[in-house]
Motif scaffolding. Structure first.
Motif, PDB file in Angstrom:
ATOM      1  N   GLY A  78       0.947  -1.239   0.332  1.00 14.36           N
ATOM      2  CA  GLY A  78       0.266   0.067   0.085  1.00 14.36           C
ATOM      3  C   GLY A  78       0.954   1.424  -0.135  1.00 14.36           C
ATOM      4  O   GLY A  78       1.801   1.402  -0.900  1.00 14.36           O
ATOM      5  N   ASP A  79       0.357   1.944   0.704  1.00 14.24           N
ATOM      6  CA  ASP A  79       1.077   3.568   1.264  1.00 14.24           C
ATOM      7  C   ASP A  79       2.528   3.499   1.829  1.00 14.24           C
ATOM      8  O   ASP A  79       2.268   3.914   2.967  1.00 14.24           O
ATOM      9  N   VAL A  80       3.812   2.516   1.795  1.00 11.65           N
ATOM     10  CA  VAL A  80       4.123   2.086   2.363  1.00 11.65           C
ATOM     11  C   VAL A  80       5.234   3.503   3.209  1.00 11.65           C
ATOM     12  O   VAL A  80       4.987   3.634   4.122  1.00 11.65           O
ATOM     13  N   ASP A  81       5.020   4.595   2.621  1.00 13.44           N
ATOM     14  CA  ASP A  81       6.122   5.719   3.380  1.00 13.44           C
ATOM     15  C   ASP A  81       5.166   6.052   4.039  1.00 13.44           C
ATOM     16  O   ASP A  81       5.897   6.991   5.097  1.00 13.44           O
ATOM     17  N   THR A  82       3.800   6.450   3.768  1.00  8.94           N
ATOM     18  CA  THR A  82       2.649   7.277   4.988  1.00  8.94           C
ATOM     19  C   THR A  82       2.382   6.066   6.061  1.00  8.94           C
ATOM     20  O   THR A  82       2.909   6.280   7.180  1.00  8.94           O
ATOM     21  N   THR A  83       2.628   4.784   5.936  1.00  6.59           N
ATOM     22  CA  THR A  83       2.449   3.903   6.669  1.00  6.59           C
ATOM     23  C   THR A  83       3.742   4.153   7.126  1.00  6.59           C
ATOM     24  O   THR A  83       3.429   3.207   9.239  1.00  6.59           O
ATOM     25  N   CYS A  84       4.954   3.120   7.227  1.00  4.53           N
ATOM     26  CA  CYS A  84       6.130   2.955   7.938  1.00  4.53           C
ATOM     27  C   CYS A  84       6.477   5.006   8.294  1.00  4.53           C
ATOM     28  O   CYS A  84       7.196   4.542   9.214  1.00  4.53           O
ATOM     29  N   ALA A  85       6.147   5.957   7.754  1.00  2.37           N
ATOM     30  CA  ALA A  85       6.124   7.221   9.135  1.00  2.37           C
ATOM     31  C   ALA A  85       5.930   7.477   9.908  1.00  2.37           C
ATOM     32  O   ALA A  85       6.175   7.493  10.875  1.00  2.37           O
ATOM     33  N   ILE A  86       3.892   6.899   9.971  1.00  3.57           N
ATOM     34  CA  ILE A  86       3.078   6.596  11.141  1.00  3.57           C
ATOM     35  C   ILE A  86       3.611   5.446  12.228  1.00  3.57           C
ATOM     36  O   ILE A  86       4.188   6.516  13.414  1.00  3.57           O
ATOM     37  N   THR A  87       4.256   4.892  12.008  1.00  6.00           N
ATOM     38  CA  THR A  87       4.943   3.047  12.755  1.00  6.00           C
ATOM     39  C   THR A  87       5.749   4.580  13.708  1.00  6.00           C
ATOM     40  O   THR A  87       6.153   3.798  14.712  1.00  6.00           O
ATOM     41  N   GLY A  88       6.411   4.863  12.524  1.00  2.00           N
ATOM     42  CA  GLY A  88       7.928   4.979  12.444  1.00  2.00           C
ATOM     43  C   GLY A  88       8.110   5.861  14.027  1.00  2.00           C
ATOM     44  O   GLY A  88       8.796   5.740  14.964  1.00  2.00           O
ATOM     45  N   GLY A  89       7.288   7.501  13.584  1.00  2.99           N
ATOM     46  CA  GLY A  89       6.668   7.992  14.500  1.00  2.99           C
ATOM     47  C   GLY A  89       6.538   7.472  15.919  1.00  2.99           C
ATOM     48  O   GLY A  89       7.202   7.756  16.991  1.00  2.99           O
ATOM     49  N   VAL A  90       5.904   6.616  15.612  1.00  2.79           N
ATOM     50  CA  VAL A  90       5.013   6.008  17.488  1.00  2.79           C
ATOM     51  C   VAL A  90       6.238   5.276  18.355  1.00  2.79           C
ATOM     52  O   VAL A  90       6.197   5.507  19.008  1.00  2.79           O
ATOM     53  N   VAL A  91       6.933   4.324  17.385  1.00  2.36           N
ATOM     54  CA  VAL A  91       7.710   4.032  17.755  1.00  2.36           C
ATOM     55  C   VAL A  91       9.359   4.504  18.811  1.00  2.36           C
ATOM     56  O   VAL A  91       9.717   4.074  18.862  1.00  2.36           O
ATOM     57  N   GLY A  92       9.522   4.900  17.351  1.00  3.09           N
ATOM     58  CA  GLY A  92      10.703   6.115  17.735  1.00  3.09           C
ATOM     59  C   GLY A  92      10.368   6.863  18.358  1.00  3.09           C
ATOM     60  O   GLY A  92      11.483   7.644  19.183  1.00  3.09           O
ATOM     61  N   ALA A  93       9.826   7.235  18.812  1.00  5.26           N
ATOM     62  CA  ALA A  93       8.979   8.093  19.929  1.00  5.26           C
ATOM     63  C   ALA A  93       9.924   7.560  21.312  1.00  5.26           C
ATOM     64  O   ALA A  93      10.131   7.554  22.568  1.00  5.26           O
TER      65      ALA A  93
END
Length: 136
Positions: free
Chosen positions: A102-117
């Protein structure tokens, strides 16, 4: 590629599920920022909270959406699910999210932001840190 959730304590998985449920049911943050979409937000995040962490990421993306429709309700639930599933494993969370296509860059940005926090830069593999663009 098949990814499995990392070994985790029952308490850790329960805490992740409670976090998703809090979003679905209306915690203080959600009530402040999403009042116009309250009912729809609860429904889509509840779907994520109810999807077992034993579900393969590609299947979870089929159930929750992967951003192909370019709408938040088709993007955010899967991203939150992978973030909760891999709570403190940034690399695992991003690979699992990418497995949903799917929209991998967007879903990864959201996931990465949450886990990266949670993990900070310490959660990023050393190789990624070496290859990043200079900051500053």
């Amino acid at each position: 590629m098949t990814t499995n959730p990392p070994p985790a304590t029952a308490a850790g998985l329960a805490a992740a599920r409670r976090s998703l449920e809090a979003l679905a049911l209306g915690d203080a943050f959600g009530e402040r920022w999403f009042p116009l979409f309250r009912d729809r937000r609860r429904a889509v995040v509840r779907r994520a909270a109810e999807t077992p962490f034993t579900t393969e990421p590609w299947r979870a993306a089929d159930l929750l959406g992967n951003g192909q429709r370019i709408r938040a309700d088709d993007t955010v639930p899967f991203a939150l699910w992978t973030a909760a599933r891999h709570g403190d494993d940034l690399e695992g969370a991003l690979w699992a999210t990418a497995e949903g296509f799917g929209d991998v860059d967007t879903t990864c940005a959201i996931t990465g932001g949450v886990v990266g926090a949670v993990t900070g830069t310490a959660g990023a593999p050393e190789e990624w840190l070496r290859r990043r663009e200079p900051l500053g």
